[in-house]
Design a protein around this motif. Sequence first.
Motif, PDB file in Angstrom:
ATOM      1  N   UNK B 177       0.827  -1.206   0.000  1.00 21.28           N
ATOM      2  CA  UNK B 177       0.000   0.000   0.000  1.00 21.28           C
ATOM      3  C   UNK B 177       0.862   1.257   0.000  1.00 21.28           C
ATOM      4  N   UNK B 178       1.676   1.414   1.002  1.00 22.76           N
ATOM      5  CA  UNK B 178       2.423   2.671   1.177  1.00 22.76           C
ATOM      6  C   UNK B 178       3.680   2.711   0.326  1.00 22.76           C
ATOM      7  N   UNK B 179       4.173   1.553  -0.029  1.00 25.41           N
ATOM      8  CA  UNK B 179       5.463   1.405  -0.715  1.00 25.41           C
ATOM      9  C   UNK B 179       6.627   1.955   0.105  1.00 25.41           C
ATOM     10  N   UNK B 180       6.421   2.077   1.403  1.00 27.85           N
ATOM     11  CA  UNK B 180       7.561   2.170   2.310  1.00 27.85           C
ATOM     12  C   UNK B 180       8.208   0.775   2.285  1.00 27.85           C
ATOM     13  N   UNK B 181       9.331   0.654   2.981  1.00 28.67           N
ATOM     14  CA  UNK B 181       9.988  -0.645   3.001  1.00 28.67           C
ATOM     15  C   UNK B 181       9.224  -1.592   3.931  1.00 28.67           C
ATOM     16  N   UNK B 182       8.704  -2.682   3.359  1.00 28.56           N
ATOM     17  CA  UNK B 182       8.199  -3.744   4.231  1.00 28.56           C
ATOM     18  C   UNK B 182       9.419  -4.385   4.886  1.00 28.56           C
ATOM     19  N   UNK B 193      35.435  -4.530   6.411  1.00 25.49           N
ATOM     20  CA  UNK B 193      34.257  -4.543   7.295  1.00 25.49           C
ATOM     21  C   UNK B 193      32.984  -4.606   6.442  1.00 25.49           C
ATOM     22  N   UNK B 194      32.047  -5.406   6.878  1.00 24.00           N
ATOM     23  CA  UNK B 194      30.751  -5.439   6.215  1.00 24.00           C
ATOM     24  C   UNK B 194      29.689  -5.028   7.225  1.00 24.00           C
ATOM     25  N   UNK B 195      28.846  -4.109   6.807  1.00 24.92           N
ATOM     26  CA  UNK B 195      27.736  -3.713   7.691  1.00 24.92           C
ATOM     27  C   UNK B 195      26.427  -3.957   6.949  1.00 24.92           C
ATOM     28  N   UNK B 196      25.470  -4.541   7.660  1.00 21.51           N
ATOM     29  CA  UNK B 196      24.163  -4.877   7.096  1.00 21.51           C
ATOM     30  C   UNK B 196      23.112  -4.194   7.958  1.00 21.51           C
ATOM     31  N   UNK B 197      22.377  -3.265   7.386  1.00 23.44           N
ATOM     32  CA  UNK B 197      21.366  -2.541   8.160  1.00 23.44           C
ATOM     33  C   UNK B 197      19.992  -2.818   7.563  1.00 23.44           C
ATOM     34  N   UNK B 198      19.054  -3.063   8.459  1.00 25.99           N
ATOM     35  CA  UNK B 198      17.727  -3.510   8.057  1.00 25.99           C
ATOM     36  C   UNK B 198      16.680  -2.494   8.506  1.00 25.99           C
ATOM     37  N   UNK B 199      15.861  -2.074   7.564  1.00 23.73           N
ATOM     38  CA  UNK B 199      14.754  -1.171   7.921  1.00 23.73           C
ATOM     39  C   UNK B 199      13.424  -1.836   7.589  1.00 23.73           C
ATOM     40  N   UNK B 200      12.356  -1.354   8.196  1.00 21.21           N
ATOM     41  CA  UNK B 200      11.010  -1.850   7.901  1.00 21.21           C
ATOM     42  C   UNK B 200      10.607  -3.080   8.676  1.00 21.21           C
ATOM     43  N   UNK B 201      11.599  -3.808   9.168  1.00 20.45           N
ATOM     44  CA  UNK B 201      11.285  -5.114   9.743  1.00 20.45           C
ATOM     45  C   UNK B 201      11.260  -5.130  11.274  1.00 20.45           C
ATOM     46  N   UNK B 202      12.145  -4.336  11.879  1.00 17.30           N
ATOM     47  CA  UNK B 202      12.333  -4.461  13.323  1.00 17.30           C
ATOM     48  C   UNK B 202      11.381  -3.600  14.140  1.00 17.30           C
ATOM     49  N   UNK B 203      10.947  -4.154  15.246  1.00 16.35           N
ATOM     50  CA  UNK B 203      10.038  -3.411  16.130  1.00 16.35           C
ATOM     51  C   UNK B 203      10.708  -2.173  16.732  1.00 16.35           C
ATOM     52  N   UNK B 204      12.033  -2.194  16.783  1.00 19.72           N
ATOM     53  CA  UNK B 204      12.748  -1.027  17.308  1.00 19.72           C
ATOM     54  C   UNK B 204      13.326  -0.162  16.200  1.00 19.72           C
ATOM     55  N   UNK B 235      10.523  -8.788  15.345  1.00 20.01           N
ATOM     56  CA  UNK B 235      10.123  -8.275  14.029  1.00 20.01           C
ATOM     57  C   UNK B 235       8.688  -7.744  14.110  1.00 20.01           C
ATOM     58  N   UNK B 236       8.381  -6.840  13.194  1.00 22.95           N
ATOM     59  CA  UNK B 236       7.037  -6.253  13.170  1.00 22.95           C
ATOM     60  C   UNK B 236       6.052  -7.257  12.574  1.00 22.95           C
ATOM     61  N   UNK B 237       4.867  -7.334  13.174  1.00 24.96           N
ATOM     62  CA  UNK B 237       3.770  -8.099  12.583  1.00 24.96           C
ATOM     63  C   UNK B 237       2.592  -7.158  12.385  1.00 24.96           C
ATOM     64  N   UNK B 238       2.080  -7.098  11.174  1.00 24.64           N
ATOM     65  CA  UNK B 238       0.929  -6.210  10.916  1.00 24.64           C
ATOM     66  C   UNK B 238       0.131  -6.763   9.745  1.00 24.64           C
ATOM     67  N   UNK B 239      -0.781  -5.950   9.226  1.00 20.70           N
ATOM     68  CA  UNK B 239      -1.598  -6.312   8.076  1.00 20.70           C
ATOM     69  C   UNK B 239      -0.800  -6.884   6.913  1.00 20.70           C
ATOM     70  N   UNK B 241       2.354  -8.260   6.867  1.00 22.11           N
ATOM     71  CA  UNK B 241       3.291  -9.371   7.006  1.00 22.11           C
ATOM     72  C   UNK B 241       3.490  -9.760   8.454  1.00 22.11           C
ATOM     73  N   UNK B 242       3.673 -11.050   8.670  1.00 21.99           N
ATOM     74  CA  UNK B 242       3.933 -11.554  10.020  1.00 21.99           C
ATOM     75  C   UNK B 242       5.409 -11.332  10.356  1.00 21.99           C
ATOM     76  N   UNK B 243       5.766 -11.461  11.624  1.00 19.30           N
ATOM     77  CA  UNK B 243       7.189 -11.390  11.990  1.00 19.30           C
ATOM     78  C   UNK B 243       8.000 -12.455  11.250  1.00 19.30           C
ATOM     79  N   UNK B 244       7.433 -13.642  11.080  1.00 24.46           N
ATOM     80  CA  UNK B 244       8.154 -14.720  10.385  1.00 24.46           C
ATOM     81  C   UNK B 244       8.447 -14.316   8.933  1.00 24.46           C
ATOM     82  N   UNK B 245       7.431 -13.701   8.305  1.00 31.21           N
ATOM     83  CA  UNK B 245       7.620 -13.292   6.915  1.00 31.21           C
ATOM     84  C   UNK B 245       8.705 -12.221   6.820  1.00 31.21           C
TER      85      UNK B 245
END
Lengths: 787, 263
Positions: B177-182, B193-204, B235-239, B241-245
Amino acid sequence: MPADGGIGASTRRREDVRFLTGQGNYTDDINIHNQAHVFFLRSDMAHGKINGIDTAAAEKMPGVIRIFTSKDFEGVGGIPCGWQVTDRFGEPMQEPKHPVLAEGFVRHVGEPIAAVVAETLQQARDAAEAIELDIEELPPVVDMAAALEEGAPKVHEDLKSNLCFDWGFVEENREAVDEAIRNAPHVTTLELRNQRLVANPMEPRVAIGVYDRAGDEHTLYTTSQNPHVIRLLMGAFVLGIPEHKLRVVSPDVGGGFGTKIFHYQEEAFCTFAAKAVNRPVKWRSSRSEAFMSDAQGRDHVTKIELALDEEGKFLAIRTNTLANMGAYLSTFAPSVPTWLHGTLMAGNYTTPLIYVNVKAVFTNTVPVDAYRGAGRPEATFQLERVIDKAARELGIDPIEIRRRNFITEFPYETPVALTYDTGNYHATMDKLEELADLKGFEARAAESKKRGKLRGLGVNCYIEACGIAPSNLVGQLGARAGLYESATVRVNATGSITVMTGSHSHGQGHETAFPQVIADMIGIDPEQVEIVHGDTAKGPMGMGTYGSRSLAVGGSAMVRAAEKVINKARKIAAHLMEASEADIELKDGQFTVKGTDKSVAWGDVTLAAYVPHNYPLEDLEPGLEETAFYDPSNFTYPAGAYACEVEVDPETGKVDVCSFHAVDDFGNIVNPMIVDGQVHGGLGQGIGQALLENCVYDDDGQLLSASYMDYAMPRADDLPFYTVDHSCQTPCTHNPLGVKGCGEAGAIGSPPTIVNAVVDALQRAGHDVTHIDMPLTPARVWAAMQG
Amino acid sequence: MYEVIITRPRSLAEAIEALGDDNATPLAGGQTLIPTMKQRLAAPEVLVSLAGIEELSGVTIGDGEITIGAATTHADVAREVAGACPALAALAGGIGDPAVRNRGTIGGSLANNDPAADYPAAVLACDATIITNDREIRSDEFFDGMFGTALFEGEIITGVRFPIPERAAYAKFDQPASRFALTGVFVAAGGGVVRVAVTGAGEDGVFRWDAAEQALAKDFSPSAIEGLSPDPSGMIGDLHGTPEYRAHLVGVMTKRAVEAALG
């Protein structure tokens, strides 16, 4: 394409010039001198008892003219329901009052509780925040099955239960169907949900009430698909204003999709308040309000069973549906899951025994009513999905199983009360197989696989019933309205023509297509014909536009009126040429006398009608204007065959629609380009339902998908380029144009196509997935693949 | 929207002064704040617009680093850094729609720290430094839970300094819907050094995915993280996607980012 711009010409839509250049006249473009603005204070609670509304502080706020609550509407009627369903025990449905402003209780989020009329919208909104509400929260019911449980909280305390009606159709067939299913060699069962949708027309609803004290006359400007119906419902049942004192105007309307058929509280409020405060009163819905006050669509939970013999011949269908009505009965809500749904369960097939049970349920949610297709998509979805499942279970090709069961002889009486007048389902399927290159699928699937994608093919048919009619029959079925259409053809002195139609255009292109028909009949330039609609002061009583009825019913009325006009003009021409009327022919805008070189032009005849110097005044009235009301003898039955191919990303579950082929039989076509556009729009909404759109309430009755942040509307890049074809034409046998209607087909036929294709893709990849509920979001498809 | 006073300072100093007023709120591109105000969910009395302050706008590409003024729009970033850091340019060019990209700014996005915004992933993965009117804040210290940051009341971001990674890519899976990052994953590698940053998924909000960083430091290839995904708890669970997804998507998007970074 005819060079004269008549029937069959893909004439560009003349109305688009004003729509696309910002020159449209939408309701919100109308501002009346001295108008005040209303803001509705709406419930943020799904269910509650109103103990008090204190407006004292709010009334003192700047700019406030008056604040209304239900107290001000004592003696005013509720918003009426236009269709009464009788249940399978012969009892009428439970029909609660639907007040203009909440009376005693709030029953869904968004229900208007109080209305602040102020000098500006901003002031009205400020004052609404100062209203003190004392509302005691009550437990809501959101889930339909839970609502029907013994002891469930009641949406309406004064009703027996949350069951609006328990409808059986055809009730006499119930036992025979049960027995056929018991004894069948094979029964395929499918449980599914047809999810709730929000219609989301581009233009939100607007209402402006105006009162003229001198003449005691009311005018309502409103974004309606059927202004005459609003005048009747609101005038007669809510406010007690006679028709001659009430004018309803719906100018340019920016999309309806069903949700602008219905009579809404805000319309009644603005009309009522304009008199009460003696000021024009304007309301414009915000998009947020639209999400919680426009009637929503679909929301069925269904179990369907299809009994078959070993060869895949359909023996019987039994289907049980829970249909969500929401908290109140919207105008045509009861007709949608019943007469617009149960009657379609035969589809394109010869199934001899069908029984449909529908339990309509009240819940603490926004009312549900017709949305593009209205009942027919719900019927088509379950039927075409269960057929697909049965084909897989029996190892029969999905196209072959359909072909084995096609109706081939017409007229055909279905076991669910309809008589299909005409059709050729093998022809549309043949065309589809050719256009969609189904033989090439395996090669395309192999190519997808190379890119790591799972390709699937979905194919299905649909039938719909358009132009619901005739009035006397639908009256027996519970309609509290007629379903004819009207037209006045006014020929002006110089030969140009103004047609007042009861149909309403809110994007369909009537202003272009209707003149093509008149131009064709007379042989004049379509530019000589103007269509007037959307104003009760201008045309005869009309029934408006919904259910793909405009051309089939409204167009037929226009043809009938034009025929009357031509007959009279022929008499005038006969007089002018001193010939017998029987010898007069009309072609290319010229009246001629058969077998002679005598002729008189259309414009000379029309001039004679208004300047009747040389005129048979003793036999014929001057003037050239005729009205016709057309009440069809039957529905029309568009039908078609659709195919799509999808690619599923096995890692994310994302579905891409690679191709979509739609072959539709709409009978005769007036403007092929407009028909293409209607099908494109319908497919967009159908694919939107299949993949994206979902109206979701939480257990407290709060709307979770209350904005475009969470309600996924289809965007252009979600959709493929379509191939649409309407070369298979079996003209309707009972209307003068032989037309059937094309507005809803795309939205009806496409959701099962998509789901069939995704299930196909997953099964080909070895996943034991037989169904996924819509919308097929990436998350759901991925979860289904996990087993 | 309630009545609000808008001030348009011409310099950073004027802006800081204006923000000294307790009732003042900084306004960057307004792509979050203005809709929130229209819904009457935010009611600042005074808005201090940062849009017209020249010293806050623009991109400077230096030796191994990119400095972006806080008031630089996404569209400008997408254009200006296309050569120096294609991954960052692609991220900026994929935010919202053209209207959003031509109003929204990097500083506004970072100060808001929406849990599904794109920029936080780039900042955290590249180990960028947030420059404020008062100090410099390392990315690891900046983000502080959903919509939370290390910024003090009245402190404003003036710019962001990105070390240019040797290899980087951003893989985003859209919320339909929003096309923000799921789920969006920015992978950046440089100097071993490798850094991996994740947005859209974490509750924090945005977070670094340690396990993937370690695996990729040893072997920067998609196969190094095959089958790896973070714990769904948190992980965030909402309309949508589940945390597992979402946990699963983190793995998939990380793999795709690595593939893209390798070209």
